[in-house]
Design a protein around this motif. Structure first.
Motif, PDB file in Angstrom:
ATOM      1  N   GLU A  25      10.629   3.635   7.816  1.00 38.94           N
ATOM      2  CA  GLU A  25      11.850   4.435   7.798  1.00 38.94           C
ATOM      3  C   GLU A  25      11.436   5.854   8.034  1.00 38.94           C
ATOM      4  N   ALA A  26      10.007   6.181   7.957  1.00 42.04           N
ATOM      5  CA  ALA A  26       9.571   7.629   8.365  1.00 42.04           C
ATOM      6  C   ALA A  26       9.170   7.708   9.748  1.00 42.04           C
ATOM      7  N   GLY A  27       9.226   6.752  10.346  1.00 47.80           N
ATOM      8  CA  GLY A  27       9.339   6.840  11.787  1.00 47.80           C
ATOM      9  C   GLY A  27       8.266   5.889  12.658  1.00 47.80           C
ATOM     10  N   VAL A  28       7.365   5.385  11.936  1.00 49.51           N
ATOM     11  CA  VAL A  28       6.431   4.150  12.562  1.00 49.51           C
ATOM     12  C   VAL A  28       7.145   3.021  12.437  1.00 49.51           C
ATOM     13  N   LYS A  29       7.905   2.694  13.639  1.00 47.81           N
ATOM     14  CA  LYS A  29       8.677   1.619  13.380  1.00 47.81           C
ATOM     15  C   LYS A  29       8.033   0.305  13.535  1.00 47.81           C
ATOM     16  N   GLY A  30       8.264  -0.823  12.630  1.00 56.98           N
ATOM     17  CA  GLY A  30       7.688  -2.003  12.627  1.00 56.98           C
ATOM     18  C   GLY A  30       6.579  -2.065  11.711  1.00 56.98           C
ATOM     19  N   ASN A  32       0.812  -1.174  -0.040  1.00 56.49           N
ATOM     20  CA  ASN A  32      -0.009  -0.033  -0.074  1.00 56.49           C
ATOM     21  C   ASN A  32       0.791   1.336  -0.062  1.00 56.49           C
ATOM     22  N   ILE A  33       0.135   2.360  -0.435  1.00 58.81           N
ATOM     23  CA  ILE A  33       1.045   3.566  -0.237  1.00 58.81           C
ATOM     24  C   ILE A  33       0.212   4.660   0.678  1.00 58.81           C
ATOM     25  N   VAL A  34       0.876   5.617   1.379  1.00 57.12           N
ATOM     26  CA  VAL A  34       0.081   6.564   2.229  1.00 57.12           C
ATOM     27  C   VAL A  34       0.149   7.630   1.329  1.00 57.12           C
ATOM     28  N   VAL A  35      -1.176   8.286   0.889  1.00 53.50           N
ATOM     29  CA  VAL A  35      -1.211   9.425   0.148  1.00 53.50           C
ATOM     30  C   VAL A  35      -2.522  10.359   0.885  1.00 53.50           C
ATOM     31  N   VAL A  36      -1.857  11.799   0.638  1.00 54.91           N
ATOM     32  CA  VAL A  36      -2.712  12.829   1.145  1.00 54.91           C
ATOM     33  C   VAL A  36      -3.101  13.778   0.051  1.00 54.91           C
ATOM     34  N   HIS A  37      -4.423  14.570   0.172  1.00 50.95           N
ATOM     35  CA  HIS A  37      -4.732  15.523  -0.746  1.00 50.95           C
ATOM     36  C   HIS A  37      -3.433  16.687  -0.583  1.00 50.95           C
ATOM     37  N   PRO A  38      -3.385  17.220  -1.633  1.00 54.04           N
ATOM     38  CA  PRO A  38      -2.255  18.263  -1.871  1.00 54.04           C
ATOM     39  C   PRO A  38      -2.518  19.442  -0.821  1.00 54.04           C
ATOM     40  N   SER A  39      -3.833  19.632  -0.389  1.00 58.66           N
ATOM     41  CA  SER A  39      -4.156  20.759   0.612  1.00 58.66           C
ATOM     42  C   SER A  39      -3.826  20.578   1.864  1.00 58.66           C
ATOM     43  N   VAL A  40      -3.341  19.095   2.375  1.00 57.09           N
ATOM     44  CA  VAL A  40      -2.853  18.724   3.725  1.00 57.09           C
ATOM     45  C   VAL A  40      -1.460  19.273   3.799  1.00 57.09           C
ATOM     46  N   SER A  41      -1.147  19.812   5.096  1.00 51.75           N
ATOM     47  CA  SER A  41       0.045  20.533   5.122  1.00 51.75           C
ATOM     48  C   SER A  41       1.413  19.585   5.242  1.00 51.75           C
ATOM     49  N   ALA A  42       0.875  18.408   5.586  1.00 54.71           N
ATOM     50  CA  ALA A  42       1.998  17.416   6.021  1.00 54.71           C
ATOM     51  C   ALA A  42       2.759  16.955   4.629  1.00 54.71           C
ATOM     52  N   LYS A  43       3.988  16.888   4.596  1.00 56.40           N
ATOM     53  CA  LYS A  43       5.038  16.541   3.488  1.00 56.40           C
ATOM     54  C   LYS A  43       5.639  15.413   4.009  1.00 56.40           C
ATOM     55  N   SER A  44       5.519  14.709   4.943  1.00 52.84           N
ATOM     56  CA  SER A  44       5.923  13.425   5.351  1.00 52.84           C
ATOM     57  C   SER A  44       5.260  12.712   6.643  1.00 52.84           C
ATOM     58  N   VAL A  45       5.385  11.268   6.719  1.00 52.24           N
ATOM     59  CA  VAL A  45       4.475  10.755   7.655  1.00 52.24           C
ATOM     60  C   VAL A  45       4.867  11.333   9.158  1.00 52.24           C
ATOM     61  N   GLY A  46       5.909  11.710   9.320  1.00 51.42           N
ATOM     62  CA  GLY A  46       6.312  12.259  10.735  1.00 51.42           C
ATOM     63  C   GLY A  46       5.499  13.539  10.704  1.00 51.42           C
ATOM     64  N   PHE A  58       8.654   3.264  -6.732  1.00 50.50           N
ATOM     65  CA  PHE A  58       8.779   4.694  -6.186  1.00 50.50           C
ATOM     66  C   PHE A  58       9.982   4.658  -5.159  1.00 50.50           C
ATOM     67  N   PRO A  59      11.131   4.468  -5.929  1.00 43.89           N
ATOM     68  CA  PRO A  59      12.445   4.002  -5.251  1.00 43.89           C
ATOM     69  C   PRO A  59      12.678   5.241  -4.447  1.00 43.89           C
ATOM     70  N   ASP A  60      12.437   6.264  -4.422  1.00 44.62           N
ATOM     71  CA  ASP A  60      12.940   7.471  -3.620  1.00 44.62           C
ATOM     72  C   ASP A  60      11.948   7.830  -2.333  1.00 44.62           C
ATOM     73  N   THR A  61      10.868   7.127  -2.472  1.00 44.85           N
ATOM     74  CA  THR A  61       9.869   7.140  -1.169  1.00 44.85           C
ATOM     75  C   THR A  61      10.175   6.267  -0.002  1.00 44.85           C
ATOM     76  N   PRO A  62      10.184   6.878   1.049  1.00 52.29           N
ATOM     77  CA  PRO A  62      10.670   6.118   2.282  1.00 52.29           C
ATOM     78  C   PRO A  62       9.550   4.959   2.649  1.00 52.29           C
ATOM     79  N   THR A  63       9.879   3.955   3.361  1.00 51.32           N
ATOM     80  CA  THR A  63       8.842   3.048   3.760  1.00 51.32           C
ATOM     81  C   THR A  63       8.207   3.904   4.988  1.00 51.32           C
ATOM     82  N   VAL A  64       7.137   3.329   5.628  1.00 52.44           N
ATOM     83  CA  VAL A  64       6.564   4.075   6.941  1.00 52.44           C
ATOM     84  C   VAL A  64       7.466   3.557   7.949  1.00 52.44           C
TER      85      VAL A  64
END
Length: 328
Positions: free
Chosen positions: A245-250, A131-145, A237-243
């Motif tokens: 890697e992005a901070g939600v360990k495991g 799966n992939i984590v996606v948001v609408h462009p209006s959401v301010s978050a640019k990363s999972v963190g 998406f080779p440049d996109t981190p895993t969840v």
């Protein structure tokens, strides 16, 4: 002579009865399939389950020599369509193409109108994808963190879409929220297709979607990709981190898809479906479009698929209980 006449009549009656039985048996033993095949998809058009079914259907048509029609019957997280197949005539002419939600629903719904392990019979697994984590462009978050921080600052206000209560997208999001220790507002749909359509339209803010449904909108810029849910980075998406890697360990999740028939379907029909579907899934005509959508074809035997289904039901029980998820 009278006795001989009675014997002849008796013999004639026996022969006539035997001949009628042979004719009846021959008429009933029609080759499979003997009429058009209905493939029930228990979600609305446009999602990954629908994509898998519509990729498979025309090729089954060619292999089986009968029209194969996809019938979308969304509702109640996939249970409406599954129930149709569970109650169909057990002759192999009504198929179910569905997701891991079949296993989840077995533990999510306390009173299903069918028995998952007794009323539908596994034919083969079809495919699997992260799966992939996606948001609408209006959401301010640019990363999972940043997404986690936003959700913590507004408990229950950030909205996420799913393909329905108990669907893959619902459960993997609940798992994410549980592991990230945040609360969000659940907005369920009758399938992932309409859920992503509303996400693109800005009616909801987030989704953890399968690759095939959301990737086109990521590429067009209508959705922002934050992370992939696989254990390793995803080739599309080779440049996109895993969840993880992005901070939600495991955290790791994927979705799988399978093919079922009504329980009681003759073994010969199940074997034929399994063999033809395996050949189709191993062909370049299917592997190429699957690969482009991040789908890995994984045909198996009916027995192996049944074993996986039982294991998945056992696995998701504690997750559903811990999440507090209930049918809506």
């Amino acid at each position: 002579m009278a006795s001989d006449g009675k014997g002849q009549r008796r013999t004639g009656l026996v022969l006539a009865t035997a001949l009628a039985s042979v004719v009846y048996a021959t008429a009933g033993a029609q080759p499979y399939p003997s009429r058009p095949i209905r493939v029930v998809v228990p979600f609305a058009p446009g999602g990954a389950v629908d994509l898998v079914a519509r990729t498979l259907a025309p090729r089954l048509n060619e292999a089986l020599g009968q029209p194969v029609v996809v019938d979308n019957r969304g509702g109640a997280g996939g249970t409406v369509g599954t129930d149709i197949v569970a109650k169909a005539r057990p002759d192999g002419h009504t198929l179910l193409v569905a997701s891991m939600g079949v296993a989840v629903n077995a533990v999510l719904y306390p009173k299903l109108p069918y028995d998952t392990l007794k009323d539908i019979a596994p034919v083969t697994t079809l495919g699997e994808q992260p799966n992939i984590v996606v948001v609408h462009p209006s959401v301010s978050a640019k990363s999972v963190g940043e997404l986690v921080a936003l959700a913590r600052s507004k408990p229950g206000q950030v909205s996420y879409a799913s393909g329905g209560v108990g669907s893959n997208t619902h459960l993997v999001t609940l798992l994410f929220l549980h592991m990230a220790r945040v609360e969000m507002l659940h907005v369920p749909y009758k399938g992932l297709g309409p859920a992503i359509a509303d996400l693109v339209g800005g009616q909801v803010q987030l989704a953890i979607s399968n690759v095939s449904t959301a990737a086109p909108h990521v590429k067009s810029g209508r959705l922002r990709l934050l992370a992939v849910t696989s254990a390793k980075r995803f080739p599309l998406f080779p440049d996109t981190p895993t969840v993880d890697e992005a901070g939600v360990k495991g955290y790791e999740s994927s979705g799988w898809y399978g093919l079922w028939v009504t329980a009681g379907t003759p073994r010969s029909a199940i074997v034929r479906l399994n063999q033809e579907t395996t050949t189709i899934l191993n062909s370049a005509a299917v592997r190429d479009p699957f690969d482009s959508q991040g789908l890995q074809a994984i045909p198996t035997s009916p027995e192996a698929f049944g074993k996986r289904l039982r294991e998945e039901i056992k696995m998701w029980g504690p997750v559903v209980k811990a999440s507090g998820a209930k049918p809506e």
